[in-house]
Structures are given as C-alpha cells and as structure tokens.
Design a protein around this motif. Structure first.
Motif, PDB file in Angstrom:
ATOM      1  N   GLU A 227     -48.518  65.177 -22.244  1.00 14.18           N
ATOM      2  CA  GLU A 227     -48.648  63.751 -21.936  1.00 14.18           C
ATOM      3  C   GLU A 227     -49.783  63.133 -22.733  1.00 14.18           C
ATOM      4  O   GLU A 227     -49.686  62.017 -23.237  1.00 14.18           O
ATOM      5  N   ARG A 249     -41.951  70.805 -17.061  1.00 13.97           N
ATOM      6  CA  ARG A 249     -42.694  69.555 -16.893  1.00 13.97           C
ATOM      7  C   ARG A 249     -43.234  69.027 -18.218  1.00 13.97           C
ATOM      8  O   ARG A 249     -43.391  67.808 -18.382  1.00 13.97           O
ATOM      9  N   ARG A 253     -42.194  65.237 -19.835  1.00 11.67           N
ATOM     10  CA  ARG A 253     -43.068  64.244 -20.478  1.00 11.67           C
ATOM     11  C   ARG A 253     -42.492  63.797 -21.815  1.00 11.67           C
ATOM     12  O   ARG A 253     -42.577  62.618 -22.177  1.00 11.67           O
ATOM     13  N   MET A 255     -39.352  63.780 -22.534  1.00 12.99           N
ATOM     14  CA  MET A 255     -38.171  62.980 -22.224  1.00 12.99           C
ATOM     15  C   MET A 255     -38.553  61.551 -21.836  1.00 12.99           C
ATOM     16  O   MET A 255     -37.931  60.590 -22.276  1.00 12.99           O
ATOM     17  N   GLU A 256     -39.557  61.403 -20.993  1.00 18.57           N
ATOM     18  CA  GLU A 256     -39.915  60.051 -20.586  1.00 18.57           C
ATOM     19  C   GLU A 256     -40.445  59.262 -21.785  1.00 18.57           C
ATOM     20  O   GLU A 256     -40.200  58.058 -21.890  1.00 18.57           O
ATOM     21  N   ARG A 258     -39.511  59.668 -24.973  1.00 17.77           N
ATOM     22  CA  ARG A 258     -38.342  59.314 -25.789  1.00 17.77           C
ATOM     23  C   ARG A 258     -37.531  58.202 -25.119  1.00 17.77           C
ATOM     24  O   ARG A 258     -37.026  57.296 -25.792  1.00 17.77           O
ATOM     25  N   ASP A 259     -37.408  58.284 -23.817  1.00 14.80           N
ATOM     26  CA  ASP A 259     -36.678  57.231 -23.110  1.00 14.80           C
ATOM     27  C   ASP A 259     -37.371  55.880 -23.264  1.00 14.80           C
ATOM     28  O   ASP A 259     -36.730  54.839 -23.179  1.00 14.80           O
ATOM     29  N   ARG A 260     -38.666  55.884 -23.460  1.00 16.78           N
ATOM     30  CA  ARG A 260     -39.388  54.639 -23.702  1.00 16.78           C
ATOM     31  C   ARG A 260     -39.341  54.253 -25.182  1.00 16.78           C
ATOM     32  O   ARG A 260     -39.924  53.245 -25.577  1.00 16.78           O
ATOM     33  N   GLY A 261     -38.697  55.049 -26.017  1.00 16.75           N
ATOM     34  CA  GLY A 261     -38.532  54.685 -27.408  1.00 16.75           C
ATOM     35  C   GLY A 261     -39.633  55.205 -28.312  1.00 16.75           C
ATOM     36  O   GLY A 261     -39.680  54.843 -29.482  1.00 16.75           O
ATOM     37  N   ARG A 310     -31.038  72.654 -21.636  1.00 15.70           N
ATOM     38  CA  ARG A 310     -30.527  71.290 -21.480  1.00 15.70           C
ATOM     39  C   ARG A 310     -31.243  70.338 -22.431  1.00 15.70           C
ATOM     40  O   ARG A 310     -30.632  69.429 -22.987  1.00 15.70           O
ATOM     41  N   ASN A 314     -29.277  68.022 -25.101  1.00 14.44           N
ATOM     42  CA  ASN A 314     -29.374  66.560 -24.990  1.00 14.44           C
ATOM     43  C   ASN A 314     -30.286  65.925 -26.028  1.00 14.44           C
ATOM     44  O   ASN A 314     -30.665  64.777 -25.864  1.00 14.44           O
ATOM     45  N   TYR A 315     -30.695  66.665 -27.030  1.00 19.47           N
ATOM     46  CA  TYR A 315     -31.521  66.106 -28.100  1.00 19.47           C
ATOM     47  C   TYR A 315     -32.931  65.752 -27.653  1.00 19.47           C
ATOM     48  O   TYR A 315     -33.650  65.063 -28.370  1.00 19.47           O
TER      49      TYR A 315
END
Lengths: 469, 469, 469, 469
Positions: A227, A249, A253, A255-256, A258-261, A310, A314-315
């Motif tokens: 993080e 975990r 971090r 993933m979150e 990447r999800d935020r770009g 996973r 899922n990249y």
C-alpha cells in the motif's frame, strides 16, 4: 542459418493456431500455413524441427534473478554460467538480473561489477535492473546514465534495515526522478523495521527454527508495504511494480489501486503458487529441512494460492518471475542453524518456472495464452524488451521454445541443472517439457541436453528501453 | 452546595427524557420525574435552574488541545487560563492537552513542564497526553511512569521530520509497550517525508501562498499514513487512535480496519466538517487571508464533509475534538508571509466545537444522542475518564451544560473568548447556545458570562485510567 | 404500588452506574445515588428489591415472534399465553408479533384475527407488524389504516412462492406508500424462486434429510435478496429493515449500503450466532434430529458467527430478535419425515435470547451497553416504541429486569417454559439469569417463578408510532 | 484469389509487428517479414495492397445487433442488407444478431424467421443469439436444438414486463440448462418492474419529454439487475454475460464478481463511452431532439465514462458491441411524441463502433492491442467463433481491415450508410478510417466505397461453437 519449425501450434499471449515458423539467422521471419509447404520447397540449408502436437511459444523471460548475489556472508550458488544454462534447460531464454549500487558507492560501479560477472559467462541473453540502496544527489543523478545504458528499472527495498532499506523520502525522490526518465521503480514491499523487532523478540524467546522466518514476517507487513509503495507512486504520479508479491492482502492492495486507475503492476513467483508455510516447518524430527524454503517474503499458508492464481487469471498480477537466488543446504543454509535470521534468504527457481506454470495450465488455473503472457510477453513489455523479446512476432529475436505436452519431468535436484544441492520440488513430477529451446535462432537445448556449440559467453547484454505500457 | 436543574430534557449518548437533575456538591446524585417535586419539597439551600425547553447534557470533553504550544518559533496564543475559560464558555468542561517529550529529554521533564503550564491557571479540569518524539529504551521505560501518573495515552507523529517524526520501528516499539500497559497510542498519520519534498519543490517553483499548504499535503499522504498506523497496530495487536482525521480516503482505511474487527478509532475536528480548502485560498486580492486556515492536516475540498458526517453517524468516527492551537494573524501567522511552510500550523476551536456540532444536529447530520456521544461520552470512555466524566450518570462529576436551542450565536472573534485576533467562522451564526455551564457542580458560565468566583486554578488535573473500550 | 430497586448497576445502551431506581405505579420516576437513602426514608408502602451486585436493565423487546402461526399444515406451538409467559421468564417484557394479510383478504381481517389471538391471553405487552402477501390497490390503501391502528411496519417476503412471495413491483409500490406514511418495510430477503428449483432437484435426487434445507438455500440467495431489498428501497428513497439476517455476505450488503449513507437496518437472531449448519445434520444414525434446527434462513457454517458478532459490535446490525416459531418434534416436525421441504420452518427462542446474548457479553463479543441496545433500546427506537419502552428512562414504562450475573441456567427443555418438546440448546449452560422481571412496575417473574397475580391477559396492545430513527 | 497486404503493422490482441500478410482464397496463409519479398517473387495473380504506415487488424465483430427488430409498433430501420453493408464500411465483418422466441411460440420458429430475414440479404457473415421470452419445458428442451444449429447463446431480459421480462425462476432454469449444454446466458439486467412504476408516475405527473427515459431508469436499477444475474449464475454455477452495461455501479458488481473468481463477463457500447444523459435533454427549445438518443439502458451522466474506459483497460469489461437498433426520427421516434415511454428504444451504431474506439486509442484510453481485443478477438472467443474469426491467425478467415490512422472521418448521417435519418454523432470528426475491408479474402470496401461484385447475400451464416473461455 535457417530453421523451420513445422506443424506446431503457435501460442501467443492472445492467439493459438497451427503454423510453420520460419527463422532466418537470429530472427523470426515468417509464419505460414503448413499446406503452403506443398508449393514452397524447403531447401537443404534449412534445419527442420517437427513440432506436430507440440506448442511453439516464445522463450521465457525471467525478470527477477540474483546470480552470484552476495548475501548474509555467502554468495548465491548459481553464477551467470550455471544459472543461465539452467534457465535455458527450463525454457527461459532471457533473464534480468539485479546489479547493486552499494551504500557509499555509485551505480556505475555496481553496473560495472555486474557486467564483469556476466560477460563471458552467460549462455543466454540478459539485462540488468539496478538496486538503489541510497537515493542521494549522486545516485539520483546517475539514474539517467543507467537509463542510457539500458538499465531502465530500479529496485528499492522497504526491508533489510541497514543493508538495503531506504526511507519514504528516498523512495519518493527516486520515483520522481524515474518519472522524468520514463524508468520504472520496482519495490520489495515488506516493511522491515517492525519485522526486525519481531525477529529479535522471537530469538530472545528461544525461537530459532526456520519456520520463524515466516512467523516474524506476517502478511500484514507485506500488505502495508505494498500500500505504501502504491501511495508514494500515486503522490509521484508514476507507475510502480511490486516484485515477488506473495500474499492475498498485498494483492488486494494492488487490485484496489488498479481499480482506481493507477498504473500498478506486480509479479509473483512459482514458490508462492505451489509451496506453503508448512514447507518451512520441515519434517517431524527435522525442522531444519525448512531452511531450504527460506526466501523472502516467506512462503504463506495454502489459502493464498487461490488468490494469486485468480490474480493471474484476472490480470491483477502481470508477471511470474522466480527471484532465483539459490543457496546450498550444505555450508550456506547452514549459516543459520540455531538462528533462523542468519539463514541466507533465497531458493532456486530459474529452471523450473515454466514447468510449474504449465502444470497450472493443465490444472485449469490459467489458459495457454495467459501462460505465455505472464512468462514472456508481459515482462518484455513492462521492462522495455518487447519487439525483440517476449513474443513470436515477425522480426523478433528467434527465442523459441517447442513445448511438448506429452513429455513430463520430475523436478528432482538430480534432473536439474542449477548449481544447488537440493530441489524444493523433490519428487514432484510435472506434465510437459521443452523438446527444443532456441536462443536467437540457435537450438541450444534439445531434449534436455545442451546442443549448441557455444555456451559460456554466447549470451548478450540487453539494453532495455524504458517502461513500455 | 446543592443544585436542582428542573424540567429539562436530559440527553445522553443513547437516551432522551424529561427529568429533574439533582446535584449535591460536585456530583450528580439524582434524576427524578418533575411530578415528584410535588411530594418532595425543594429546600432553600438548593439553587434551582429552570431548564424547561432546554437540553441538559454532559459537559463537553475536548481531548485534543495545544495550550501554549511552542511551534515554528512562536507559541500558541491561548494558555491554560484563556484557553480553558474559552472552553467553558463553549460548553466544554474538560480538556486533554498534549505534553511533549522533547528530543534528548525525558517524558518526566515534559510532564513537569506541562503541569507547570496548567497549575494555577486552568479554569476547568484537564488531563494530559504525552507526545513521544523518540521511542528509545529510556522513553519506553518511562511510559509506565506516565501511566501511573494518569497520562495513559501517547501521541506519535509520522509528519514533521526532524521535529516530531518517528520511524516505523519506534512506533512499533511504543505500540508493543503500550499494549503491555493498557495505554493507547494516538497518531498524527500524515507521512511527512515525501510531503517535505513536495513543499521544497513548491517553494522552489515560487509557490508561497497559504493554499500551497494544502496542495503539498495531498489526501493520499494522510490515507496511507492512516493505513500504516493501522497495520503497525495490527502487527502489535493493540488499539490505535487517529487524531484529526480529515479526509475521505483516510476514513475509508479506518472503516476497512473496523470491518475486519480491528480496534481502530478516530477523531475528526469541526474545521474538517465545516471549512474547505477554498478557505485556504483567501480572497481575491488577499490570498494571505488563507493563513488563518492553515492547520494540519489541511482543510480539504468540500466533498469530504459528507463522508466525515457519515462516519460520525455510522460510528466509524468516534470523537470530534478541536486540535485547538491558535496563532494570531498579527506577528504569528505573519511568520509565514512569503513562505507558506513557515506559517504556524493551527487554528482556534476549543470554544466553538459544541456550537458547530449542534448546527450539525439541526442540519439533520447527527442525532442529539450522537452529539453527546462524540463530544463527551466517547472521549471519556476512550481516554479513561468515564464514570467521572462524559455522561450525566448518578455519581458522576456534575459537569453539566444546559443547552438552550432557542438561543443563537454569531461566531465572530468579538463574541468569543479565545486569545486570538480572528475567527475562522467570522459572520457565521449558529443556532443554540448554553444558558448554564456547570463544572463539578458549580455554575461557571451563565448566559455567556463567567459567574463562578474562582477562575484561574479552579481546574483540577485528571489522572486518567487506561484505555476503556 | 411503589418499588425501589436498590444498589444495582443501572445499564443503558450507553451508560453504567450504581443507582437506586424508583418506580411509582407503572412508571420509572427516579434514579438516585444510594447514599441519598440516608436522608430520604423509604416508606413501608415501597417494595424493595435488593439489586446489589446485579444489573438493572430495561426489559427485553423481541420484535420478531410468530405466536400461533399457521405454517405448513400445522400451527406454531406457542400461543400468546404460553409464548409471552416464556418470554417474561427470559427477561423479555415486550414482543412484536406478525399479523398476516392473507391472499385475497384484507389487512383489517388479518389484524382482527391477531387481536383475537392475543387479547385475554398475552401476559406481557405486545404489538403487531403486518405481513403483506399482496400489494394491490386495496392493501396499499389499507396501509394508512394500519398505521393509525399502531401497526406501523409491514413485512414482505421474497421467499415462499405461492404463499408469501411478492414480486419486485409489489415491494416497490409498498415501499413508496410506506415512505409517504412514515412506515417501515421489513423484508425476508431470500429469493425463493430459484430456491424452489434447488429443492425440487434435491428431492428428485433422493435427498430428503433435514440438512438439505440448508443445502438448497445457499448464502448467495440471501445475499442477493438483501441487495435487492436495499436497491428497491434506494429507488423508493425509504428505509428498509432486514429480518433474521443469517449470513456474512448478506451482512456485507447491509454494510456497503450503510457506508453509502442509506438507511438500511438489520436484525439477526441468536440461532445464527450460536448454532451452525452442523446442527441440521443431526447425529450419526439420527440425521432426523436436525429437523429441530430447521428454520429459515437456514443455520450457516460456523465462520459466519464471527461476522455477525462483529456486525453487532460495529453497529452494522442493529437488533437481535428471535423469529420465535416453535414446532414440536412430535406430530409437527414429523410432517417432514421423508421430505425436508415439508418440515415446518421454525425454532423456539423467545425465552432464551437474553441468556444467550449475555453469554456473548461474558465471551467479550459485545459490551453490556451494546447488549441492552440490541435487545431493547434499538428495537424500541426502530419500531416506534421508544420513550415508553426500551430504556430505563425517567417517565418510561417500568419494564425492568434485574439480571444476576452470578446465577446461571441450563437451557434444557425441562427448565424452560415454551410450549415445545425440545430445546435447541439442550445441555448448554449459560451464565447469568434474571432475579426479577418487572412488567409495567409489577414483578411478574422472581427467580424463575411467575409471581404476579394476573397472567393471561395482563399484557396490553401497544400502538406503535412510526419509524423513529 | 490471392492477396498480399504489404508492409503494414499487424496488430493482434497482444502483439504489433510489421509484416506482410498473405491471403489465399478466403484464408490467411502467411505472415512474413517484408525483406522476404526480395527472395520470394510475388506472382501476377496476387492482388497487392500497400499497407505501409497503416495497421492491419482483424475485421470487427459486432455481437449485439438488431436488424429489422420489431419494437413498439415499428421495426428497426436497418435490415440485414443495409445494416451489414454499413457494418462493412465501418470495418466490421461479422455480426451476431438476436433471433426471438416469441411468447407462446417456439425457438425453432424464431430461428426460421431470422434466417429468412438474413438469407440473401446479408453482405457479411452473421450469427444468431436467441432471445428467450419464456423458459418453459418446451423452450428449455429446444435449447439443445439451437446449440446444434450453432446458436449457442441465449438472451433473457429483466426489463420490459409483459414483452420480454422473465422471472428469476425462468432465468435460473435456463441457466441450469445452459450449463449442461455449454451455452451462455446473456442478460439485459435492468429491473423493469419498478421501472414501470416510475414511468407511470412520471407520465401521470406530466413528464413526457425524452429525458424522462433516463430519469425513470436510474443506475441502481441496472446495478441491482447485474448483481441479480451474477447471483443466479453463481447459484447455477454457470458463466453469465451482461449485454450493454452502461453504468459505474453495474460495472462495480461485475468487478466484485470477477474478483471472487466468478466467470462473469460484460460488454459496453460506444454510446455509453461517448454520449451522456445530457444528449437526452435535447437542445434549448428542442427537447424532442433527445428522442434520437433514447436507447436502453439510458445514456448516463458523464462521470460514468471514466469508469467504463477503466473497465475496458483493466479487463473488467471484455467487449464493446453496439446494440445497433436504429429508428428514424421521422415516423418512428415520433411515435413517442408526448409520451417518452412510446419512443422506440434504440440507436444506430454498427458502422461507427471502430471509428469511435479508435478515437479512444488516440485519446490514450486503450492500447491498439486492447482495441483489437474488445472489438474482435474477445467476442470471437466468448461466442464460439474463435479460430475462424476474431484474429489474424494463420488459417483463419481473411476478415481483415487495413486501418489508416492518417485518414479521418466526420460521423455525419450523410457520410454513413446506415438506413436512418440522423446520426447521434453529427458533426463529430474522428481520426482514422479503413482503407480496405476484406471479408473472407475479398476486398469489399475500399476507401469507403463498396467494391466487391457481390453484395446482398454474400454473407454466410456462422454456426458458432459453445462458450470458449
């Protein structure tokens, strides 16, 4: 020197199709339908490889190796000779190793030292990352030199206080500079300062066995380091790449982010997909056996495996590298008998990566295309080698593996070529194995035997371009 | 001395009902139905307060003040005299201020210094937290002494390198020790090391105006610091408390920790609920006016307000304190003219907290019960004062506010009692105001006038118990 | 009739303090410090209860009971007589039961029928919710009548196709109407349509044992139903309340809604906190025993417990009710021998709720204050009873429990008063038990014995106000 | 017929390299390095296309079109003739259209009807999905027939009550059956039942303008429908595919499902990436103009764009299709003057998809490789066409587009070939355009002119394989 690989199934990061692959010199020059051979006679100067029923894939790229790394009073047991030969046997035709800028010294000196280790030794092509142990005005200035030399990625550590650890300000300054240069900061994201307190406490309580390596480096230490690296990169507006991500975990971090770009990337290693904390416990009556599994971050409990697979599907994870850094049980790992903190950190892996991940394909964990992507195409793109390496493209280096799914291999130390006296996968048989490994158009390994005339020194240094995504 | 508060609506953190409240000496001794007065004559020795149509609430507890704090070459303009008198006018009857263990010095010396500042000055009761600027063997050992002295919470900083900043290992050691003692670590969770780089860069680019205080301390710096504090506390298996949380993403980290069951707590401050980054921009032609709004963490864009209010509603934030630390525009804030980084950090607030939060009640943001909880009951429980302070319980100190919802107050500097030459809320009129403020059974403020005989020095030091949740 | 409860520790949803509690007639009229008795002689007309070392708490409110519910060809075995007497023995002094608007019939008829069941029978106070099996013009119009009658909450089902199930459009219309009336929609949020397919498939495959009740109602069916209820409420801009939430992922949906600021509420039940899916498996050789644990939603695997307890701690779950709906093993549960889908759904619980939750207090799962809140104060506020019920406030109904933590109770069927031939907790001994239970000022149960003169019919119907949060 | 595309940059879903592409008949037979032409003379029978400086990509696959769809009393204005010709002009060489099983009728009848619409008309290749308006024993049985016919995907609706809507039980039964067959259920995931209530309420309040189409179909209705589809698929243990996903929160549901490892897929459409709710508002004085933007789900506010682009970047969205379903403003859209709910739902799009997405490439939203993947490769893999369609593989159909980045195109109705009297992108100029479009080896469009001899009827029906991921 011309080569024709016939009738194989070419597999790229996105496609699969039956085709003949034509190689001229060190480059791939064509892919054609097998029926075309009817009207296009193959000259006698062409070496033909029958790949029917086999897969034709780009040679693996292992972007995380430590040949001849000095660590904890000893040196990793594979050098650029033995290590790259072993890599080739496993289907890996390019490595990116870590040069070190030592405290008080320059990057240039580090780079020179690593060139000296590799030149005349490496059997396959190799590049370098640069470990930064200090981000001071001199080293920050040298970053541009390194980029010019084709060393376009820099690794920093939140772990190993006193040795490698740099503080947030140094990381941040290096990130800002990397952003200006198009270079990439990669991060060992475990926070070592509190870990050291846990280690001291464990030792003071008499806990000396190898498993305490894992118990004093909890998942949260890696998750929060991850993080932190992401946050610093966000502040600096630059991409960041986590090396050897091992835990659920920490992945969360990534993933979150990447999800935020955010341009956040991470690699994991086969040991985190196949081995567990239990291996560190050794065996009843022989807990010392766990020493062979001491690497950092530590092996994790089994439930992490599913999350990492996973992540690969899922990249969310982009790369599987090895962190290859072997130490023999004898003389080397033994430095930590009676004190787990003195066990040299590292495991062998450069030779077994493709074998293990192919097992993942057969287990349904990932597709063949994704197998190619995470072992070759993605590291080529991320680390500035794409075009030349990482795919079976027309015009690319003919680093090609013909992978025979009907073969199998038992991953015993005796069957492997790495210079280390044990195998973490002793007794484990995996499906699939290369029939041919080509490096720049030359068959170097055939049916697990080195067949190229040259060996030591045939590998070339790769000047890498800047971050490519 | 007996007092009867008649016919008011008693409001606790969970309940609301009409009752008479009986006080004997400094304690609350009864609550009875108004109809009971018919059969229970009230003696002439009883002072009667008519609270019909008013709310009877526990006196506010402000657990974050900095009276006479030395900072940036000057000293916060309120001392324990002016500051506590102002607090009482605003309905706050207890403060917890921060003593400082200075670098190279002892906690004992810091505590003695703060006792010297407060004794004979404070008009209401007060306790101390201890700021730790070093976690070395001596200070770690002294933590037990402090707990014995009733100083049961310790504050550490990730910000202010060179002044207050401690590294992860110090934080971790202090947390482990706090866990053994039942003490609580509280955290200023902005990461100062990269912030300093941004500040230097901004100044070097000629950006000197107050708003750059905010622009160089982005939300992510607080969010990641919050995550780090939580992770270290998780590793140490102890609770942790964030002071002055200001931002959505920092709150999100607290929420995810609480959702995982970690004992994570946080306070916010009225300035983060009512003011915005725009205030730091000053006015057209007078950007310097923003200096009055320089506090740390900085004021945030407006959309954060909704998240913080929701955090208060949903129990994700537990406390609203003030971080009261005023500096006059003249002579003090002026130190930063031409260099925003030299503006003393802090704003006045100890007097206006209840007024502003009551406005939140009237806006429908929180219930009256929640108002009581976040201004009084929760800080009492978290910081070891519950039972004596924080609620209108039988047997508790009679720190009572009779709050008149029909009154209103304009929060101009001229209407306030803090020793500072401006008000951040100049021109803003809020509904509601105390008609009576009682400290340990004595009416000290009536209709905004100090009425108790004693003033300086009537406040007592509170030995606090250990963490109570 | 006056009563003095002496020297107990009064516990509210937020506070705990030692006080005497004074009751005059059916109301609480005062709380005073025990020392005050020295100067305030207690007359001979005052019944004195010595509560030293005990807790004085508001009587429990069970807002989810089904007395005499017709279900699956039989009727729940407790009626308003036996059920309310049992409730009182367990410290619950108010229930809210579910009247039913039957398909093709009116709400009025349903309400009349339930009044007929309760009047002259109930031993403690009771209110009604109304189950809506149709949202057509008539029933939508009747909602206003019901609110006027003090029936201010309406329950709808996504489960039980053909019996209770209503479609999204009906739910949505009812929500819109409830919003206009200030009424509350409560939801059984398992989606029954696919569940019925799973049930039919299981039966067709020969799976008839009780555990298939759980295996055909997976967690995801409740999680998605919960999400759906929340989404419909969001579209209708109204609050919504989930009854008997049983599963982690359903809770996660409630949490994400609350985090977004939606007025979403949920109750769980003791069976979901203490029992598991394994109970449904019965015993080796006696899988039929699982029939006693058939309730809907089904009991879940053990890991759900921690999530639900955490939901209670963190205010994500607001209420613990019982869904009390007992059926005897003999004659009733037996209807489902050979076909799990014919086992009447329901378990006894109205008497054991406080005992089990107190065990949660002793296990450190929740505080005493939270115990009071979730068993009494919160349901009173949510369902429009607060002020009269739900707390020991001055002026409130004297529904009071004196809870002796030194007692203990074995929750065997033989020790309980519910009209059912088994106990789901047979053999389980819990700490704590009421010494006295008062209903509107009258001691009705003392040391587990009914002591009030009146019994059947002494309970009064509660006209509830509209949604109070 | 042989063709050589020279010197272009071949772009696949993962790779980019300069190569010559050789086509023999209708297949791709080779890719070779341009330098190879020196030694390999090109015969006179070979048509040569100079692609220097251009990109050579697989022809687009639009897996969501509605040619000649009867809807709301009229019929979509493009038939298989005009629609496929327009598609080809835009670089799309394959469409998958939706046949309809009408209520009370069979799938077979629906399939026959659609074959009749397409045969002899389509200019490019086409496949069919089957819309299921009922999942009853007959239609469930027919699913196997359809799969045998190459119709391997079935669409169901949660929207359009009375027309297309099926309930959860029907969806669930169809999913179970699809799972057995390897077929894929695709879902229109807006929940129509409450939407209809909102529509009726809006109309009854006099709101008749086109924008009310959006205001009565809020984001939450799609988000919850998406969650529902995922939950039903999870219960049935099958993959599911969302058509035309339009909104951030719907995407968030897909993301959380994928993060949990569920095989969840979704497409979005260019209109959700480029147009906004504001377009539905029309213009000042001409709100009716918004009718041209009425499609379902409705266009969303602008902030959704970023989320959808990020979903495409991060592999959370797999496909961009068009939902091409044009209605002329004149006579068709006009049916809804005075009642927005009567405006035929749909927009033209089959011709402009690649142009708009290429603009996304130039905006830095997606890479060229990802452009190829989402427009061609991914739909080919998901819908069982891969190998034959979707990539420039050796042996694949020579559906090839030579895309000239130096061209540009103004997306005016006058410049387009769709049979509709307006363009939603009137006046918008995009960079890039095809110089050549090949369908099965034949150049059909050159520089925006149809050049193939055949046209109507040259397209072939595609028997698709089952779900390929």
């Amino acid at each position: 020197m011309k080569t024709l690989i016939k009738d194989g199934t070419v597999v790229s990061a996105s496609d699969s199709f039956v085709a003949d692959v034509w190689i001229d010199g060190d480059k791939i020059v064509g892919m054609t339908h097998p029926s075309a051979r009817a009207t296009m006679p193959v000259g006698p100067d062409v070496t033909q490889i029958d790949a029917k029923g086999q897969y034709v894939i780009p040679g693996g790229i292992d972007c995380h190796t430590h040949m001849s790394l000095p660590f904890g009073g000893t040196t990793a047991s594979d050098d650029f000779d033995t290590g790259t030969v072993a890599a080739a046997h496993g289907g890996t035709t390019t490595i990116v190793d870590f040069a070190i800028q030592s405290k008080g010294s320059s990057m240039r000196a580090g780079l020179d030292a690593w060139h000296a280790k590799a030149e005349g030794k490496a059997a396959i092509d190799y590049g370098f990352h640069m470990i930064m142990t200090e981000a001071n005005p001199q080293t920050l200035a040298e970053m541009a030199d390194m980029v010019r030399e084709g060393v376009t990625s820099f690794k920093m550590f939140m772990a190993y206080p006193g040795v490698f650890l740099v503080d947030d300000q140094q990381i941040f300054r290096a990130m800002l500079r990397a952003g200006e240069l198009g270079a990439l900061i990669t991060m060992h994201a475990e926070i070592g300062l509190p870990i050291d307190v846990l280690v001291q406490r464990a030792l003071s309580e008499g806990h000396t066995a190898p498993v305490y390596h894992a118990l004093t480096r909890p998942e949260v230490a890696e998750a929060t380091g991850t993080e932190r690296a992401i946050a610093l990169a966000e502040m600096a507006k630059v991409p960041v790449y986590m090396v050897h991500l091992s835990a659920q975990r920490a992945l969360a971090r990534v993933m979150e982010a990447r999800d935020r770009g955010l341009p956040t990337y991470a690699e994991t290693c086969p040991q985190y997909l196949f081995l567990t904390e239990d291996h560190l416990r050794g065996e009843p009556g022989n807990e010392w056996k766990g020493a062979g599994y001491v690497a950092t971050p530590p092996l994790r409990p089994k439930h992490h495996h599913d999350h990492l697979w996973r992540g690969l599907q899922n990249y969310d994870l982009q790369v599987v590298a090895t962190d290859h850094c072997p130490f023999c049980m004898k003389d080397q790992k033994e430095l930590g008998r009676g004190d787990f903190s003195k066990i040299p950190n590292g495991m062998p892996g450069v030779e077994t990566r493709l074998h293990l991940l192919w097992e993942g394909v057969t287990m349904g964990k990932i597709s063949m295309n994704r197998f190619v992507e995470i072992t070759s195409t993605a590291p080529a793109k991320i680390f500035g080698m794409y075009g030349k390496k990482g795919t079976l493209a027309i015009g690319a280096d003919a680093d090609v593996v013909v992978w025979d799914p009907k073969k199998s291999k038992r991953l015993d130390q005796a069957n492997l070529h790495m210079n280390v006296d044990y195998s973490p996968y002793e007794g484990h048989t995996v499906p699939g194995s290369p029939s041919h490994v080509l490096s720049r158009g030359e068959v170097v390994v055939k049916d697990d035997v080195w067949v190229a005339k040259a060996k030591q020194g045939r590998g070339q240094f790769l000047r890498r371009g800047t971050f490519g995504l």
